[in-house]
Design an enzyme around this catalytic site. Structure first.
Site, PDB file in Angstrom:
ATOM      1  N   ARG A 138     -11.263 -34.817 -31.759  1.00 36.25           N
ATOM      2  CA  ARG A 138     -12.703 -34.767 -32.039  1.00 36.25           C
ATOM      3  C   ARG A 138     -13.180 -33.362 -32.411  1.00 36.25           C
ATOM      4  NH1 ARG A 138     -14.226 -37.659 -26.470  1.00 36.25           N
ATOM      5  NH2 ARG A 138     -12.155 -36.816 -26.001  1.00 36.25           N
ATOM      6  N   THR A 194      -4.349 -38.412 -20.119  1.00 39.34           N
ATOM      7  CA  THR A 194      -4.462 -37.476 -18.983  1.00 39.34           C
ATOM      8  C   THR A 194      -3.544 -37.886 -17.823  1.00 39.34           C
ATOM      9  OG1 THR A 194      -6.421 -38.730 -18.309  1.00 39.34           O
ATOM     10  CG2 THR A 194      -6.808 -36.677 -19.478  1.00 39.34           C
ATOM     11  N   ASN A 243     -22.841  17.726 -37.330  1.00 39.21           N
ATOM     12  CA  ASN A 243     -23.797  16.820 -37.961  1.00 39.21           C
ATOM     13  C   ASN A 243     -23.151  16.191 -39.187  1.00 39.21           C
ATOM     14  OD1 ASN A 243     -26.962  16.239 -38.101  1.00 39.21           O
ATOM     15  ND2 ASN A 243     -26.119  16.437 -40.174  1.00 39.21           N
ATOM     16  N   ALA A 260     -25.933  12.020 -44.498  1.00 37.14           N
ATOM     17  CA  ALA A 260     -25.975  10.659 -45.037  1.00 37.14           C
ATOM     18  C   ALA A 260     -24.878  10.456 -46.067  1.00 37.14           C
ATOM     19  CB  ALA A 260     -27.335  10.412 -45.679  1.00 37.14           C
TER      20      ALA A 260
HETATM   21  C1  UD1 Z   1     -11.747 -37.254 -19.747  1.00 42.23           C
HETATM   22  C2  UD1 Z   1     -11.798 -38.403 -18.742  1.00 42.23           C
HETATM   23  C3  UD1 Z   1     -13.218 -38.912 -18.682  1.00 42.23           C
HETATM   24  C4  UD1 Z   1     -14.158 -37.785 -18.272  1.00 42.23           C
HETATM   25  C5  UD1 Z   1     -14.022 -36.564 -19.194  1.00 42.23           C
HETATM   26  C6  UD1 Z   1     -14.728 -35.372 -18.585  1.00 42.23           C
HETATM   27  C7  UD1 Z   1      -9.610 -39.507 -18.826  1.00 42.23           C
HETATM   28  C8  UD1 Z   1      -8.853 -40.679 -19.294  1.00 42.23           C
HETATM   29  N1  UD1 Z   1     -10.902 -39.448 -19.166  1.00 42.23           N
HETATM   30  O1  UD1 Z   1     -12.108 -37.822 -20.984  1.00 42.23           O
HETATM   31  O2  UD1 Z   1     -13.316 -39.965 -17.733  1.00 42.23           O
HETATM   32  O3  UD1 Z   1     -15.497 -38.235 -18.302  1.00 42.23           O
HETATM   33  O4  UD1 Z   1     -12.618 -36.200 -19.331  1.00 42.23           O
HETATM   34  O5  UD1 Z   1     -14.774 -34.285 -19.435  1.00 42.23           O
HETATM   35  O6  UD1 Z   1      -9.054 -38.681 -18.140  1.00 42.23           O
HETATM   36  N2  UD1 Z   1      -5.022 -33.973 -22.124  1.00 42.23           N
HETATM   37  C9  UD1 Z   1      -3.677 -33.790 -21.901  1.00 42.23           C
HETATM   38  N3  UD1 Z   1      -2.811 -34.698 -22.395  1.00 42.23           N
HETATM   39  C10 UD1 Z   1      -3.212 -35.820 -23.057  1.00 42.23           C
HETATM   40  C11 UD1 Z   1      -4.599 -36.011 -23.264  1.00 42.23           C
HETATM   41  C12 UD1 Z   1      -5.481 -35.076 -22.775  1.00 42.23           C
HETATM   42  O7  UD1 Z   1      -3.259 -32.794 -21.306  1.00 42.23           O
HETATM   43  O8  UD1 Z   1      -2.347 -36.606 -23.472  1.00 42.23           O
HETATM   44  C13 UD1 Z   1      -5.957 -32.928 -21.671  1.00 42.23           C
HETATM   45  C14 UD1 Z   1      -6.781 -32.382 -22.833  1.00 42.23           C
HETATM   46  O9  UD1 Z   1      -6.125 -31.262 -23.419  1.00 42.23           O
HETATM   47  C15 UD1 Z   1      -8.098 -32.025 -22.168  1.00 42.23           C
HETATM   48  C16 UD1 Z   1      -8.151 -32.934 -20.951  1.00 42.23           C
HETATM   49  O10 UD1 Z   1      -6.864 -33.477 -20.772  1.00 42.23           O
HETATM   50  O11 UD1 Z   1      -8.135 -30.683 -21.757  1.00 42.23           O
HETATM   51  C17 UD1 Z   1      -9.149 -34.062 -21.146  1.00 42.23           C
HETATM   52  O12 UD1 Z   1      -8.802 -34.776 -22.306  1.00 42.23           O
HETATM   53  P1  UD1 Z   1      -9.901 -35.361 -23.279  1.00 42.23           P
HETATM   54  O13 UD1 Z   1      -9.217 -36.074 -24.361  1.00 42.23           O
HETATM   55  O14 UD1 Z   1     -10.888 -34.353 -23.610  1.00 42.23           O
HETATM   56  O15 UD1 Z   1     -10.539 -36.440 -22.293  1.00 42.23           O
HETATM   57  P2  UD1 Z   1     -11.992 -37.086 -22.400  1.00 42.23           P
HETATM   58  O16 UD1 Z   1     -11.959 -38.137 -23.422  1.00 42.23           O
HETATM   59  O17 UD1 Z   1     -13.002 -36.037 -22.519  1.00 42.23           O
HETATM   60 CA    CA Z   2     -12.974 -33.890 -22.764  1.00 42.33          CA
END
Ligand code: UD1
Ligand code: CA
Length: 434
Positions: free
Chosen positions: A18, A85, A353, A356
């Site tokens: 995104r 995550t 000094n 300019a």
């Molecule tokens: C996540 C949460 C969401 C929460 C939001 C808060 C999950 C599934 N969702 O969503 O509930 O409201 O954060 O900000 O956890 N990352 C990894 N590996 C991956 C995917 C992501 O390490 O495979 C890391 C990303 O680098 C990032 C963090 O996890 O720093 C969160 O990932 P992101 O995709 O931003 O999750 P959200 O959709 O924001």
């Molecule tokens: Ca996020």
């Protein structure tokens, strides 16, 4: 709780699609440092066991963090087979009893804001906040006064989408729960990802205690897009400016001033509107006038600008720098350079000094050379100093002089003017007389 009893895991392996950027999301900058830097910095205040999970652009992320911190562990996520995550937690074996998991995209977090996770004895503590616009966040479903589960936006039904209580993305787990629940996660959801958030429903089913901790967006805002990045920057800037004003810095129209997190001020300083102060800069008892830029420099008892540019490694003491003067990698002590100059790779001493339009010609297209100007030197307007060049103490340089490489001896006047020719009435010959 002691630093030794807490392990912190920071999830920084995601693609961050995104963000629409070729750069890894966690490396995008807030107040001059990558987002991830701010999170690690806050984490270090409460734990000395910090692990960053990486995958997407892992070399760049690791390299940049290793340049900033000594003692961080890195774990690589098998993002191909276990995206999400929850997938990021697969290879984690925490050292300490209490495990804090943080998203890598919440640069506004502070150690104070994390204290709440250390005080409760619940099996899981999870962060929630209420938002007018919950768009993008996982919704937290609370029934009978207890957290039941988290549902991601893409998986939520209409009733769930209407929930304004969202998951802020920080969790404290008892160590044993990571081992128990992470292997049980499935990817049967809209994004076909392993969601860490699904641990909540599993733990709830098993009767574990889940304590919701109400946090604020000011500290827990997630950055998913460039709009979020800009909004977070504003919050961080407000925080930095407020801190320095409390420390005694005078700011005119503070909302127009940008100050990076690595900048510091001492004594009484004034910063006027539109200034940008970056990097490892120290400003001591000085006045930075409107629309000036200061980068990685030291400014002591001096005034700079308006509209001046101090580039990296400039050192100013008891000096006046006026408008449209650019200084780079130069040391100026007790100097006046009031207008329209470039001073690069120069050393200028007390009482001198700079007129300019004076330019140090420090670059021959291949190498850079130094200009050394002693005490009480009067450099006339529109002078070019072709480096390497040394001007000893008590020298006068006439306006319009090109001083070639070499040394100008103490006490001398140098001038390189073409004798003025006068051709009488030439104007009228050329344009005619009206
Ligand atoms: C996540 C949460 C969401 C929460 C939001 C808060 C999950 C599934 N969702 O969503 O509930 O409201 O954060 O900000 O956890 N990352 C990894 N590996 C991956 C995917 C992501 O390490 O495979 C890391 C990303 O680098 C990032 C963090 O996890 O720093 C969160 O990932 P992101 O995709 O931003 O999750 P959200 O959709 O924001
Ligand atoms: Ca996020």
């Amino acid at each position: 709780m002691s630093k030794e009893s807490i392990s912190i895991i920071i999830l920084a392996a995601g693609k961050g699609s995104r963000m629409k950027s070729p750069k890894a999301k966690v490396l995008h900058s807030i107040s001059g440092k990558p987002m991830l830097y701010h999170i690690i910095k806050a984490s270090q205040e409460i734990s000395n066991d910090i692990t960053v999970v990486i995958a997407h652009q892992k070399e760049a992320v690791q390299e940049q963090m290793e340049a900033l911190f000594d003692d961080i562990n890195f774990v690589i996520q098998d993002a191909q087979n276990f995206p999400g995550t929850g997938g990021a937690m697969k290879n984690i074996t925490p050292k300490n009893e209490k495990v804090l998991v943080l998203n890598g995209d919440m640069p506004l977090i502070t150690a104070d804001a994390l204290q709440g996770f250390l005080s409760s004895d619940a099996d899981i503590i999870m962060s929630i906040f209420d938002l007018k616009d919950p768009n993008g966040y996982g919704r937290v479903v609370i029934e009978e006064n207890a957290v039941q589960y988290i549902v991601e936006q893409k998986d939520a039904n209409d009733a769930e989408l209407a929930t304004t209580t969202v998951n802020a993305g920080v969790y404290a787990f008892k160590k044993s729960l990571i081992k128990k629940y992470i292997p049980l996660l499935s990817n049967e959801n809209a994004q076909e990802e392993y969601y860490l958030t699904d641990v909540i429903a599993m733990a709830k089913k098993d009767g574990l205690s889940i304590a919701p901790l109400l946090v604020d967006e000011e500290h827990f805002k997630g950055v998913n897009s460039k709009k979020d990045l800009a909004d977070s920057e504003e919050i961080m800037q407000e925080r930095i400016r407020t801190k320095w004003m409390q420390e005694g810095v005078i700011m005119q129209l503070p909302a127009t001033i940008y100050i990076e997190s690595t900048v510091s001020f001492e004594g009484e300083c004034i910063v006027e509107n539109g200034c940008r102060i970056c990097g490892e800069t120290l400003i001591h008892n000085s006045h930075i006038k409107a629309h000036s830029i200061v980068e990685d420099s030291i400014v002591k008892n001096s005034d700079v600008g308006p509209l001046a540019h101090l580039r990296p490694a400039s050192y100013l003491e008891d000096t006046h720098i006026g408008n449209f003067v650019e200084v780079k990698k130069s040391s100026l002590k007790g100097v006046k350079a009031g207008h329209l100059s470039y001073l690069g790779d120069a050393m200028v001493d007390e009482g001198s000094n700079i007129g300019a339009g004076v330019i140090t010609c420090n670059y021959d297209g291949v190498k850079k050379y130094k200009t050394i100007i002693g005490k009480n030197v009067f450099v006339g307007s529109d002078t070019q100093l072709v480096a390497p060049v040394t001007i000893e103490d008590d020298v006068m340089i006439a306006a319009g002089t090109t001083v070639p490489s070499g040394t100008v001896k103490s006490g001398n006047l140098v001038l390189s003017r073409v004798k003025l020719r006068t051709i009488k009435e030439y104007f009228y010959k050329h344009f005619g007389k009206k």
